[in-house]
Design a protein around this motif. Structure first.
Motif, PDB file in Angstrom:
ATOM      1  N   ILE A  31       1.034  -0.955   0.040  1.00  0.00           N
ATOM      2  CA  ILE A  31       0.090  -0.081   0.155  1.00  0.00           C
ATOM      3  C   ILE A  31       0.949   1.256  -0.073  1.00  0.00           C
ATOM      4  CG2 ILE A  31      -1.600   1.315   1.220  1.00  0.00           C
ATOM      5  CD1 ILE A  31      -2.675  -1.269   0.488  1.00  0.00           C
ATOM      6  N   SER A  32       0.916   1.936  -1.095  1.00  0.00           N
ATOM      7  CA  SER A  32       1.367   3.348  -1.112  1.00  0.00           C
ATOM      8  C   SER A  32       0.341   4.369  -0.781  1.00  0.00           C
ATOM      9  CB  SER A  32       2.094   3.665  -2.174  1.00  0.00           C
ATOM     10  OG  SER A  32       3.132   2.511  -2.654  1.00  0.00           O
ATOM     11  N   PHE A  33       0.835   5.348   0.181  1.00  0.00           N
ATOM     12  CA  PHE A  33      -0.220   6.136   0.371  1.00  0.00           C
ATOM     13  C   PHE A  33       0.305   7.651  -0.174  1.00  0.00           C
ATOM     14  CE2 PHE A  33      -0.268   3.664   4.225  1.00  0.00           C
ATOM     15  CZ  PHE A  33      -1.556   3.166   4.302  1.00  0.00           C
ATOM     16  N   PRO A  34      -0.539   7.993  -0.963  1.00  0.00           N
ATOM     17  CA  PRO A  34      -0.058   9.284  -1.849  1.00  0.00           C
ATOM     18  C   PRO A  34      -0.375  10.657  -1.141  1.00  0.00           C
ATOM     19  CG  PRO A  34      -2.334   8.673  -2.350  1.00  0.00           C
ATOM     20  CD  PRO A  34      -1.847   7.472  -1.359  1.00  0.00           C
ATOM     21  N   SER A  35       0.377  11.611  -1.417  1.00  0.00           N
ATOM     22  CA  SER A  35       0.247  12.790  -0.692  1.00  0.00           C
ATOM     23  C   SER A  35      -0.685  13.696  -1.807  1.00  0.00           C
ATOM     24  CB  SER A  35       1.709  13.641  -0.369  1.00  0.00           C
ATOM     25  OG  SER A  35       2.519  13.564  -1.563  1.00  0.00           O
ATOM     26  N   GLU A  36      -1.161  14.801  -1.574  1.00  0.00           N
ATOM     27  CA  GLU A  36      -1.930  15.549  -2.011  1.00  0.00           C
ATOM     28  C   GLU A  36      -1.518  15.874  -3.458  1.00  0.00           C
ATOM     29  OE1 GLU A  36      -2.089  19.185  -0.029  1.00  0.00           O
ATOM     30  OE2 GLU A  36      -3.107  18.473   1.628  1.00  0.00           O
ATOM     31  N   ALA A  37      -0.264  16.120  -3.526  1.00  0.00           N
ATOM     32  CA  ALA A  37       0.369  16.615  -4.887  1.00  0.00           C
ATOM     33  C   ALA A  37       0.035  15.508  -6.023  1.00  0.00           C
ATOM     34  CB  ALA A  37       1.684  16.793  -4.839  1.00  0.00           C
ATOM     35  N   TYR A  38      -0.592  14.225  -5.355  1.00  0.00           N
ATOM     36  CA  TYR A  38      -0.467  13.258  -6.517  1.00  0.00           C
ATOM     37  C   TYR A  38      -1.921  12.809  -6.977  1.00  0.00           C
ATOM     38  CZ  TYR A  38       4.414  12.956  -6.203  1.00  0.00           C
ATOM     39  OH  TYR A  38       5.932  13.011  -6.372  1.00  0.00           O
ATOM     40  N   VAL A  39      -2.818  13.710  -6.551  1.00  0.00           N
ATOM     41  CA  VAL A  39      -4.433  13.438  -6.762  1.00  0.00           C
ATOM     42  C   VAL A  39      -4.481  13.274  -8.242  1.00  0.00           C
ATOM     43  CG1 VAL A  39      -5.012  15.872  -7.141  1.00  0.00           C
ATOM     44  CG2 VAL A  39      -6.571  14.261  -6.196  1.00  0.00           C
ATOM     45  N   LYS A  40      -4.159  13.853  -9.247  1.00  0.00           N
ATOM     46  CA  LYS A  40      -4.682  13.534 -10.695  1.00  0.00           C
ATOM     47  C   LYS A  40      -3.982  11.866 -10.846  1.00  0.00           C
ATOM     48  CE  LYS A  40      -4.575  17.666 -13.203  1.00  0.00           C
ATOM     49  NZ  LYS A  40      -3.787  18.722 -13.820  1.00  0.00           N
ATOM     50  N   GLU A  41      -2.736  11.641 -10.583  1.00  0.00           N
ATOM     51  CA  GLU A  41      -2.223  10.286 -10.772  1.00  0.00           C
ATOM     52  C   GLU A  41      -3.058   9.290  -9.915  1.00  0.00           C
ATOM     53  OE1 GLU A  41      -0.357  12.976 -10.147  1.00  0.00           O
ATOM     54  OE2 GLU A  41       1.233  13.200 -11.540  1.00  0.00           O
ATOM     55  N   VAL A  42      -3.659   9.452  -8.821  1.00  0.00           N
ATOM     56  CA  VAL A  42      -4.271   8.571  -8.016  1.00  0.00           C
ATOM     57  C   VAL A  42      -5.699   8.380  -8.452  1.00  0.00           C
ATOM     58  CG1 VAL A  42      -5.404   8.331  -5.796  1.00  0.00           C
ATOM     59  CG2 VAL A  42      -3.107   9.222  -5.907  1.00  0.00           C
ATOM     60  N   ASP A  43      -6.351   9.403  -9.253  1.00  0.00           N
ATOM     61  CA  ASP A  43      -7.634   9.013  -9.826  1.00  0.00           C
ATOM     62  C   ASP A  43      -7.251   8.334 -11.324  1.00  0.00           C
ATOM     63  OD1 ASP A  43     -10.392   9.860  -9.956  1.00  0.00           O
ATOM     64  OD2 ASP A  43      -9.923  11.012 -11.563  1.00  0.00           O
ATOM     65  N   TYR A  44      -6.451   8.673 -12.029  1.00  0.00           N
ATOM     66  CA  TYR A  44      -5.903   7.854 -13.162  1.00  0.00           C
ATOM     67  C   TYR A  44      -5.628   6.519 -12.861  1.00  0.00           C
ATOM     68  CZ  TYR A  44      -3.011   6.248 -17.010  1.00  0.00           C
ATOM     69  OH  TYR A  44      -2.726   5.417 -18.058  1.00  0.00           O
ATOM     70  N   PHE A  45      -5.153   6.124 -11.696  1.00  0.00           N
ATOM     71  CA  PHE A  45      -5.088   4.639 -11.170  1.00  0.00           C
ATOM     72  C   PHE A  45      -6.283   4.126 -10.960  1.00  0.00           C
ATOM     73  CE2 PHE A  45      -0.655   5.773  -9.023  1.00  0.00           C
ATOM     74  CZ  PHE A  45       0.031   5.774 -10.231  1.00  0.00           C
ATOM     75  N   GLY A  46      -7.292   4.479 -10.828  1.00  0.00           N
ATOM     76  CA  GLY A  46      -8.537   4.113 -10.469  1.00  0.00           C
ATOM     77  C   GLY A  46      -9.607   4.048 -11.784  1.00  0.00           C
ATOM     78  N   LEU A  47      -8.922   4.873 -12.620  1.00  0.00           N
ATOM     79  CA  LEU A  47      -9.893   4.811 -14.124  1.00  0.00           C
ATOM     80  C   LEU A  47      -9.499   4.261 -15.124  1.00  0.00           C
ATOM     81  CD1 LEU A  47      -9.833   9.041 -14.811  1.00  0.00           C
ATOM     82  CD2 LEU A  47     -11.713   7.513 -14.227  1.00  0.00           C
ATOM     83  N   VAL A  48      -8.155   3.439 -15.224  1.00  0.00           N
ATOM     84  CA  VAL A  48      -7.958   2.552 -16.090  1.00  0.00           C
ATOM     85  C   VAL A  48      -7.376   1.340 -15.631  1.00  0.00           C
ATOM     86  CG1 VAL A  48      -7.297   4.519 -17.640  1.00  0.00           C
ATOM     87  CG2 VAL A  48      -5.492   3.497 -16.012  1.00  0.00           C
ATOM     88  N   SER A  49      -7.200   0.280 -16.559  1.00  0.00           N
ATOM     89  CA  SER A  49      -6.930  -1.140 -15.837  1.00  0.00           C
ATOM     90  C   SER A  49      -5.538  -1.302 -16.482  1.00  0.00           C
ATOM     91  CB  SER A  49      -7.938  -2.173 -16.441  1.00  0.00           C
ATOM     92  OG  SER A  49      -7.373  -3.369 -16.163  1.00  0.00           O
ATOM     93  N   GLY A  50      -4.818  -2.331 -15.493  1.00  0.00           N
ATOM     94  CA  GLY A  50      -3.387  -2.433 -15.773  1.00  0.00           C
ATOM     95  C   GLY A  50      -3.261  -3.576 -16.991  1.00  0.00           C
ATOM     96  N   ARG A  51      -4.566  -4.112 -17.125  1.00  0.00           N
ATOM     97  CA  ARG A  51      -4.446  -5.119 -18.467  1.00  0.00           C
ATOM     98  C   ARG A  51      -4.278  -4.103 -19.888  1.00  0.00           C
ATOM     99  NH1 ARG A  51      -9.043  -6.796 -16.233  1.00  0.00           N
ATOM    100  NH2 ARG A  51      -8.689  -8.670 -15.156  1.00  0.00           N
ATOM    101  N   GLU A  52      -4.595  -2.834 -19.804  1.00  0.00           N
ATOM    102  CA  GLU A  52      -4.438  -2.124 -20.959  1.00  0.00           C
ATOM    103  C   GLU A  52      -3.433  -1.205 -21.012  1.00  0.00           C
ATOM    104  OE1 GLU A  52      -8.313  -0.462 -20.340  1.00  0.00           O
ATOM    105  OE2 GLU A  52      -8.987  -2.677 -20.274  1.00  0.00           O
ATOM    106  N   CYS A  53      -2.717  -0.896 -20.048  1.00  0.00           N
ATOM    107  CA  CYS A  53      -1.764   0.071 -19.863  1.00  0.00           C
ATOM    108  C   CYS A  53      -0.760   0.035 -18.628  1.00  0.00           C
ATOM    109  CB  CYS A  53      -2.197   1.454 -20.088  1.00  0.00           C
ATOM    110  SG  CYS A  53      -3.277   1.881 -18.809  1.00  0.00           S
TER     111      CYS A  53
END
Lengths: 208, 208
Positions: free
Chosen positions: A78-100
């Motif tokens: 479990i990696s706990f992101p800081s505020e600065a990475y909110v875009k990346e964190v949202d992206y990690f929930g939007l796409v699947s590791g199967r595709e990218c």
């Protein structure tokens, strides 16, 4: 009049069976896939579930790419992101590791854990390294319980007791109802302390 | 120079096996004891663990009064306190229901759930009513998984979609490392949205 105001304010409406917790975690789960490629996903159904041994869980749908990775590797971080990475964190929930390759796309750095067979995100300030000790079938979600074998943290976020400080980590939480990530806000009181006043008041009242 | 700065900032220190999540929930668990007396305790090892059926868990030590109540009644509620009740919430975690009637001491009102055999706190804005469907032995803590049969909320905290609004509920979270309760802070971005920019950037790059 006062009574009426209180009655109205506390009138409870039934909303049906739903997962309406006002805030949920924003935890990034790191795994290796069958070919050893690092993957990350953002999970909200996650938390601590035991102190000894220290354990966390994440609950995932079978359809997620991470599910297969967990079943095969029996480990995660479990990696706990800081505020600065909110875009990346949202992206990690939007796409699947199967595709990218989510880490490569976001230019974040996977680091192989030295204690479990899983990668963590180098740029995120606090990391838990976990081996799976139980898999609990619940329904749509399967709960993976992982024993925390080590915690890694950036030196810059530690307080004087060598514990990650919330003011320095600047973690995120999520309000699913409001569809928004939230910063952790101001201090509302000292825990295991602010309630002592009530305990003492009661004791004083009962004194002879 | 820049590279050096990044390397220093991301140097990870091993802290050993521990439960160092930067923020944890502040959930109040309501149960009836053997004699039908309502009891509440504050739990930090708690969270949502399934969407269908909607389920939450709380992990408790066997030594707690609530543990016995859960084993006997097979039901509990989660009442989510708002900021205004931080003292009461801390008190709920400081004393045992074996020794005192925490609701009477704090002048808060237990209400019998109409769907499960457990009481909730009338003054708290959002409530989950749960029947236990699984008990998972982990270690020092036992995990109770409860199916949410209904959610109750004060009308005043609902948004236009009839969902509890984080801005109106004003829930608490806890930083155990800092020994402090925290308010939920400002909006950091729209979930399932703010990360689309990264997805689209990638797609644009790959376009012919």
């Amino acid at each position: 009049m006062v009574r009426e105001r209180v009655r109205k304010a506390t009138f409870m409406i039934s909303l049906g069976a739903n997962t309406f917790a006002p805030v949920t975690p924003v935890w990034v789960v790191g795994t290796y896939d069958h070919d050893g490629r690092p993957n990350v996903m953002t999970a909200a159904w996650a938390g601590i579930c035991c102190s000894k041994p220290p354990c966390v869980y994440v609950s995932l749908r079978k359809a997620t790419y991470t599910y297969g990775n967990l079943m095969e590797r029996k480990a995660f971080t479990i990696s706990f992101p800081s505020e600065a990475y909110v875009k990346e964190v949202d992206y990690f929930g939007l796409v699947s590791g199967r595709e990218c390759d989510k880490l490569s796309t976001t230019k974040l750095t996977p680091v192989k854990s030295d204690v479990v067979d899983a990668p963590y995100v180098k740029e995120f300030p606090v990391v838990l390294e976990c081996k799976i000790i139980k898999v609990v079938e619940i329904g749509l979600h399967t709960e993976f319980i992982g024993e925390i074998l080590d915690v890694k943290a950036q030196q810059t976020v530690l307080n004087e007791n060598k514990i990650p400080d919330v003011e320095k980590v600047k973690p995120l939480v999520c309000s699913l109802a409001n569809m928004s990530y939230r910063k952790v806000g101001e201090n509302a009181g000292k825990s295991f302390s602010i309630g002592k006043e009530i305990r003492e008041r009661k004791t004083a009242k009962n004194a002879p």
